[in-house]
Design a protein around this motif. Sequence first.
Motif, short mmCIF file in Angstrom:
data_model
loop_
_atom_site.label_atom_id
_atom_site.label_comp_id
_atom_site.label_asym_id
_atom_site.label_seq_id
_atom_site.Cartn_x
_atom_site.Cartn_y
_atom_site.Cartn_z
N GLY A 117 0.78 -1.23 0.00
CA GLY A 117 0.00 0.00 0.00
C GLY A 117 0.81 1.28 0.00
O GLY A 117 0.24 2.36 0.07
N ILE A 118 2.13 1.20 -0.09
CA ILE A 118 2.96 2.40 -0.12
C ILE A 118 3.10 2.82 -1.59
O ILE A 118 3.63 2.05 -2.39
N PRO A 119 2.64 4.01 -1.95
CA PRO A 119 2.80 4.46 -3.34
C PRO A 119 4.27 4.58 -3.71
O PRO A 119 5.12 4.86 -2.85
N ASP A 120 4.56 4.40 -4.97
CA ASP A 120 5.93 4.47 -5.47
C ASP A 120 6.48 5.89 -5.31
O ASP A 120 5.94 6.83 -5.89
N PRO A 121 7.55 6.07 -4.54
CA PRO A 121 8.10 7.41 -4.34
C PRO A 121 8.62 8.03 -5.63
O PRO A 121 8.64 9.26 -5.75
N ALA A 122 9.02 7.21 -6.59
CA ALA A 122 9.55 7.75 -7.84
C ALA A 122 8.47 8.55 -8.59
O ALA A 122 8.78 9.50 -9.30
N GLY A 123 7.22 8.18 -8.44
CA GLY A 123 6.15 8.87 -9.14
C GLY A 123 5.38 9.85 -8.27
O GLY A 123 4.36 10.40 -8.68
N ALA A 124 5.86 10.10 -7.07
CA ALA A 124 5.13 10.97 -6.13
C ALA A 124 5.16 12.42 -6.61
O ALA A 124 6.19 12.93 -7.05
N VAL A 125 4.02 13.06 -6.55
CA VAL A 125 3.91 14.47 -6.88
C VAL A 125 4.34 15.28 -5.66
O VAL A 125 3.87 15.04 -4.55
N ILE A 126 5.22 16.23 -5.88
CA ILE A 126 5.69 17.13 -4.82
C ILE A 126 5.10 18.50 -5.10
O ILE A 126 5.23 19.01 -6.21
N LEU A 127 4.45 19.07 -4.10
CA LEU A 127 3.87 20.40 -4.26
C LEU A 127 4.62 21.41 -3.40
O LEU A 127 4.92 21.15 -2.23
N ARG A 128 4.93 22.53 -4.01
CA ARG A 128 5.45 23.66 -3.24
C ARG A 128 4.26 24.56 -2.97
O ARG A 128 3.51 24.90 -3.88
N CYS A 129 4.05 24.94 -1.73
CA CYS A 129 2.86 25.69 -1.33
C CYS A 129 3.27 27.02 -0.70
O CYS A 129 4.30 27.11 -0.04
N ALA A 130 2.43 28.01 -0.92
CA ALA A 130 2.61 29.31 -0.29
C ALA A 130 1.27 29.76 0.26
O ALA A 130 0.29 29.82 -0.48
N SER A 131 1.22 30.03 1.55
CA SER A 131 0.01 30.52 2.21
C SER A 131 0.27 31.94 2.69
O SER A 131 1.25 32.19 3.38
N THR A 132 -0.61 32.84 2.30
CA THR A 132 -0.50 34.24 2.73
C THR A 132 -1.78 34.62 3.44
O THR A 132 -2.87 34.39 2.93
N THR A 133 -1.64 35.17 4.64
CA THR A 133 -2.80 35.64 5.40
C THR A 133 -2.82 37.16 5.37
O THR A 133 -1.83 37.81 5.66
N ILE A 134 -3.98 37.67 4.99
CA ILE A 134 -4.17 39.12 4.89
C ILE A 134 -5.23 39.51 5.91
O ILE A 134 -6.27 38.85 6.02
N GLY A 135 -4.95 40.53 6.69
CA GLY A 135 -5.88 40.99 7.71
C GLY A 135 -6.39 42.38 7.41
O GLY A 135 -5.71 43.18 6.77
N ARG A 136 -7.61 42.64 7.87
CA ARG A 136 -8.19 43.98 7.75
C ARG A 136 -9.15 44.18 8.90
O ARG A 136 -9.63 43.23 9.51
N VAL A 137 -9.44 45.44 9.20
CA VAL A 137 -10.43 45.76 10.22
C VAL A 137 -11.79 45.69 9.55
O VAL A 137 -11.99 46.21 8.44
N ALA A 138 -12.73 45.02 10.20
CA ALA A 138 -14.08 44.84 9.65
C ALA A 138 -15.10 45.41 10.64
O ALA A 138 -14.80 45.61 11.82
N ALA A 139 -16.29 45.63 10.13
CA ALA A 139 -17.41 46.08 10.97
C ALA A 139 -18.30 44.89 11.29
O ALA A 139 -18.28 43.87 10.59
N LEU A 140 -19.10 45.03 12.32
CA LEU A 140 -20.03 43.98 12.72
C LEU A 140 -20.96 43.61 11.55
O LEU A 140 -21.27 42.45 11.33
N ASP A 141 -21.35 44.61 10.77
CA ASP A 141 -22.23 44.38 9.61
C ASP A 141 -21.53 43.61 8.49
O ASP A 141 -22.19 43.08 7.60
N ASP A 142 -20.20 43.58 8.50
CA ASP A 142 -19.46 42.85 7.46
C ASP A 142 -19.46 41.34 7.68
O ASP A 142 -19.13 40.59 6.76
N LEU A 143 -19.81 40.90 8.88
CA LEU A 143 -19.79 39.46 9.19
C LEU A 143 -20.87 38.75 8.37
O LEU A 143 -21.97 39.30 8.19
N PRO A 144 -20.58 37.55 7.91
CA PRO A 144 -21.59 36.80 7.16
C PRO A 144 -22.79 36.45 8.05
O PRO A 144 -22.65 36.35 9.28
N ALA A 145 -23.93 36.28 7.43
CA ALA A 145 -25.15 35.90 8.17
C ALA A 145 -24.94 34.56 8.83
O ALA A 145 -24.25 33.68 8.31
N ALA A 146 -25.55 34.38 9.98
CA ALA A 146 -25.38 33.13 10.75
C ALA A 146 -26.09 31.99 10.13
O ALA A 146 -26.68 31.70 9.33
#
Length: 146
Positions: A117-146
Amino acid sequence: MRWSLSVFRLVGDREVHLHTTHRMDTAATVRQAYFLEVQRPGVCRVAINEYVTETISWPVAQSELPAGSAPAARPGAADRREYFQVPAYGPAPLVSGDDVRTLLAEMHELQGRGQLGIPDPAGAVILRCASTTIGRVAALDDLPAA
């Protein structure tokens, strides 16, 4: 999308930051925490901080993996993480090219021992990932509906 609250009070004629909450996952939790905070004695303002994280990934060859312990930091991104993933072996982020090479070598060794059950490492897909978090000040009215 995630949120936190920053709580302020007045000291003399100056607004002073009291604390910032941990990040919350639901708009309902943010609303509840907001209404609790504004009722606290001495609180003059509660700011809602909204965070959005974008993640992109692209395949790379093993020969393209950087040497060393971690990917190079990119200038200009306040909250940016770079990491690698090998989806055939799970979603865990790998911090460096060396970590990817170590994982592939271990999988190759296990496969050589006849582990089923171990996949062949020679054919393994390698992904390079980049995560960016962006912040902003929001208002109470900007929150999605519950």
